[in-house]
Motif scaffolding. Structure first.
Motif, PDB file in Angstrom:
ATOM      1  N   MET A  87       0.842  -1.191   0.000  1.00 26.30           N
ATOM      2  CA  MET A  87       0.000   0.000   0.000  1.00 26.30           C
ATOM      3  C   MET A  87       0.881   1.246   0.000  1.00 26.30           C
ATOM      4  O   MET A  87       1.865   1.314   0.735  1.00 26.30           O
ATOM      5  N   LYS A  88       0.527   2.202  -0.843  1.00 29.98           N
ATOM      6  CA  LYS A  88       1.238   3.478  -0.881  1.00 29.98           C
ATOM      7  C   LYS A  88       0.326   4.548  -0.289  1.00 29.98           C
ATOM      8  O   LYS A  88      -0.785   4.779  -0.798  1.00 29.98           O
ATOM      9  N   LEU A  89       0.794   5.209   0.770  1.00 29.04           N
ATOM     10  CA  LEU A  89      -0.005   6.205   1.470  1.00 29.04           C
ATOM     11  C   LEU A  89       0.701   7.550   1.422  1.00 29.04           C
ATOM     12  O   LEU A  89       1.913   7.643   1.633  1.00 29.04           O
ATOM     13  N   CYS A  90      -0.060   8.587   1.142  1.00 27.00           N
ATOM     14  CA  CYS A  90       0.510   9.931   1.099  1.00 27.00           C
ATOM     15  C   CYS A  90      -0.300  10.859   2.001  1.00 27.00           C
ATOM     16  O   CYS A  90      -1.455  10.592   2.336  1.00 27.00           O
ATOM     17  N   ARG A  91       0.334  11.939   2.384  1.00 28.90           N
ATOM     18  CA  ARG A  91      -0.359  13.076   3.001  1.00 28.90           C
ATOM     19  C   ARG A  91      -0.324  14.201   1.980  1.00 28.90           C
ATOM     20  O   ARG A  91       0.704  14.441   1.341  1.00 28.90           O
ATOM     21  N   PHE A  92      -1.444  14.893   1.807  1.00 30.69           N
ATOM     22  CA  PHE A  92      -1.492  15.890   0.754  1.00 30.69           C
ATOM     23  C   PHE A  92      -2.392  17.060   1.143  1.00 30.69           C
ATOM     24  O   PHE A  92      -3.236  16.962   2.041  1.00 30.69           O
ATOM     25  N   ASN A  93      -2.161  18.163   0.460  1.00 29.59           N
ATOM     26  CA  ASN A  93      -2.950  19.393   0.638  1.00 29.59           C
ATOM     27  C   ASN A  93      -3.045  19.773   2.109  1.00 29.59           C
ATOM     28  O   ASN A  93      -2.033  19.943   2.767  1.00 29.59           O
ATOM     29  N   ASP A  94      -4.252  19.886   2.644  1.00 33.11           N
ATOM     30  CA  ASP A  94      -4.433  20.321   4.030  1.00 33.11           C
ATOM     31  C   ASP A  94      -4.518  19.112   4.953  1.00 33.11           C
ATOM     32  O   ASP A  94      -5.560  18.834   5.565  1.00 33.11           O
ATOM     33  N   PRO A 120      -5.751  13.332  -9.783  1.00 36.34           N
ATOM     34  CA  PRO A 120      -4.421  13.146 -10.379  1.00 36.34           C
ATOM     35  C   PRO A 120      -3.328  13.617  -9.421  1.00 36.34           C
ATOM     36  O   PRO A 120      -3.483  14.640  -8.740  1.00 36.34           O
ATOM     37  N   LEU A 121      -2.249  12.878  -9.354  1.00 42.07           N
ATOM     38  CA  LEU A 121      -1.133  13.271  -8.486  1.00 42.07           C
ATOM     39  C   LEU A 121      -0.640  14.680  -8.814  1.00 42.07           C
ATOM     40  O   LEU A 121      -0.190  15.408  -7.930  1.00 42.07           O
ATOM     41  N   SER A 122      -0.728  15.047 -10.081  1.00 44.90           N
ATOM     42  CA  SER A 122      -0.252  16.370 -10.492  1.00 44.90           C
ATOM     43  C   SER A 122      -1.094  17.504  -9.911  1.00 44.90           C
ATOM     44  O   SER A 122      -0.675  18.661  -9.937  1.00 44.90           O
ATOM     45  N   ASP A 123      -2.273  17.173  -9.363  1.00 41.42           N
ATOM     46  CA  ASP A 123      -3.175  18.201  -8.826  1.00 41.42           C
ATOM     47  C   ASP A 123      -3.110  18.325  -7.316  1.00 41.42           C
ATOM     48  O   ASP A 123      -3.893  19.084  -6.728  1.00 41.42           O
ATOM     49  N   VAL A 124      -2.215  17.591  -6.663  1.00 44.64           N
ATOM     50  CA  VAL A 124      -2.125  17.672  -5.210  1.00 44.64           C
ATOM     51  C   VAL A 124      -0.739  18.140  -4.802  1.00 44.64           C
ATOM     52  O   VAL A 124       0.228  18.025  -5.552  1.00 44.64           O
ATOM     53  N   THR A 125      -0.664  18.697  -3.600  1.00 41.87           N
ATOM     54  CA  THR A 125       0.614  19.069  -2.998  1.00 41.87           C
ATOM     55  C   THR A 125       0.968  18.015  -1.967  1.00 41.87           C
ATOM     56  O   THR A 125       0.235  17.811  -0.988  1.00 41.87           O
ATOM     57  N   LEU A 126       2.079  17.326  -2.191  1.00 45.04           N
ATOM     58  CA  LEU A 126       2.472  16.225  -1.321  1.00 45.04           C
ATOM     59  C   LEU A 126       3.232  16.737  -0.103  1.00 45.04           C
ATOM     60  O   LEU A 126       4.206  17.489  -0.226  1.00 45.04           O
ATOM     61  N   LEU A 127       2.770  16.319   1.068  1.00 47.76           N
ATOM     62  CA  LEU A 127       3.421  16.636   2.328  1.00 47.76           C
ATOM     63  C   LEU A 127       4.331  15.476   2.724  1.00 47.76           C
ATOM     64  O   LEU A 127       4.316  14.414   2.094  1.00 47.76           O
ATOM     65  N   SER A 128       5.091  15.660   3.784  1.00 42.13           N
ATOM     66  CA  SER A 128       5.876  14.542   4.290  1.00 42.13           C
ATOM     67  C   SER A 128       4.927  13.412   4.662  1.00 42.13           C
ATOM     68  O   SER A 128       3.908  13.639   5.325  1.00 42.13           O
ATOM     69  N   PRO A 129       5.231  12.168   4.259  1.00 42.38           N
ATOM     70  CA  PRO A 129       4.331  11.065   4.603  1.00 42.38           C
ATOM     71  C   PRO A 129       4.266  10.779   6.098  1.00 42.38           C
ATOM     72  O   PRO A 129       3.354  10.095   6.554  1.00 42.38           O
ATOM     73  N   VAL A 130       5.221  11.282   6.858  1.00 39.54           N
ATOM     74  CA  VAL A 130       5.179  11.184   8.318  1.00 39.54           C
ATOM     75  C   VAL A 130       5.049  12.601   8.858  1.00 39.54           C
ATOM     76  O   VAL A 130       5.908  13.450   8.611  1.00 39.54           O
TER      77      VAL A 130
END
Length: 287
Positions: A1-8, A66-76
């Motif tokens: 599983m790939k998990l990201c934190r994004f935007n707010d 789409p990944l291109s439409d989000v701002t990726l934060l640190s995953p931790v």
């Protein structure tokens, strides 16, 4: 599983170049009283990852961003500490020995002699941020590393048990000002610890041995290596670190950078990739 934190501070499941918003899975975490003191010294998402993953499976949907439409934060979000391994590839040790002008003599020793060091958690950003150059009169270098995220509280872990305490893996950039000062100072400036683009859970990532690392700057190859060449491999590093520190969920272990470190300057773009994780691009800007 790939998990990201994004935007707010949203939680996302990454699949096929897009993000499924699964932020409602955070309700599976034990509730923290508002403004309670003292807060835990670990990351509660990583500590509750098993429950969150179970909830994520119930929240899968066809709604994708789409990944291109989000701002990726640190995953931790809240690591208790960033633990880093210096000079953990033999070829990197060789290049530091060969360049005494760039690499101070007091820092050119084998990792078994030097030990580990800590980076300030305030230096942490995600792939959607920029690297902001401080002290532009001095040389600032890129360093790509496999970053290991600890999944449970542990101490004095045996190498044979070390992989069982890992929550997942991500790409780390350990940005560094060259000079005679202690590593923790020169590597802890704001934005000088980059994690991303997401967390790959340990079960999906598998064996950390044999993973290719590649870093380019504006398309120019700078660092190309493989984790099989680590002096201390991932289990050995966890055993080493946990013999000194109690490790907590969300603690991050930067496993060391290979040869090819080089200077970066504002206006450049770093592209970093690790096999089994993916790729991230981070822009370098003037502070």
């Amino acid at each position: 599983m790939k998990l990201c934190r994004f935007n707010d501070d949203r939680l996302g499941l990454v699949e096929d170049g897009s993000v499924i918003d699964v932020s409602d899975a955070l309700s599976a975490l034990p509730a923290l009283p508002a403004c309670a003191y003292p807060l835990p010294c670990h990351d509660i998402l990583i500590a509750g990852l098993a429950d969150v993953r179970e909830r994520i499976e119930q929240l899968r949907s066809d709604a994708r961003i789409p990944l291109s439409d989000v701002t990726l934060l640190s995953p931790v979000a809240n690591p208790g500490k960033l633990v880093a391994a210096p000079v953990n590839y033999q070829a990197h040790l060789d290049e530091t020995v060969a360049d005494p002008v760039t690499f101070s003599r007091e820092h050119v020793r084998r990792i078994q002699e030097t030990g580990l060091f800590l980076k300030a958690t305030s230096s942490l950003v995600g792939a959607g941020a920029t690297i902001d150059i401080h002290h532009p009169d001095r040389r600032t270098d890129h360093e790509i590393e496999l970053a290991v995220v600890i999944g449970q509280r542990c101490k004095d872990v045996a190498p044979a048990d070390a992989l069982s305490v890992i929550a997942g893996y991500t790409i780390g950039l350990d940005i560094t000002i060259r000079g005679p000062e202690e590593r923790s100072l020169r590597k802890s400036l704001d934005t000088y610890s980059v994690l991303g683009p997401w967390l790959v859970t340990a079960d999906e990532f598998g064996d950390p041995v044999g993973r290719d690392l590649v870093l380019t700057v504006d398309g120019e190859p700078r660092q190309t290596a493989n984790t099989r060449d680590l002096i201390l491999d991932v289990p050995a590093l966890i055993a080493f670190a946990s013999s000194y520190y109690t490790l907590h969920p969300g603690d991050v272990l930067f496993t060391g950078t290979p040869e090819g470190v080089g200077p970066i300057k504002p206006g450049e773009r770093i592209t970093a990739s690790i096999g089994g994780i993916g790729e991230m691009q981070v822009d370098v800007v003037a502070r």
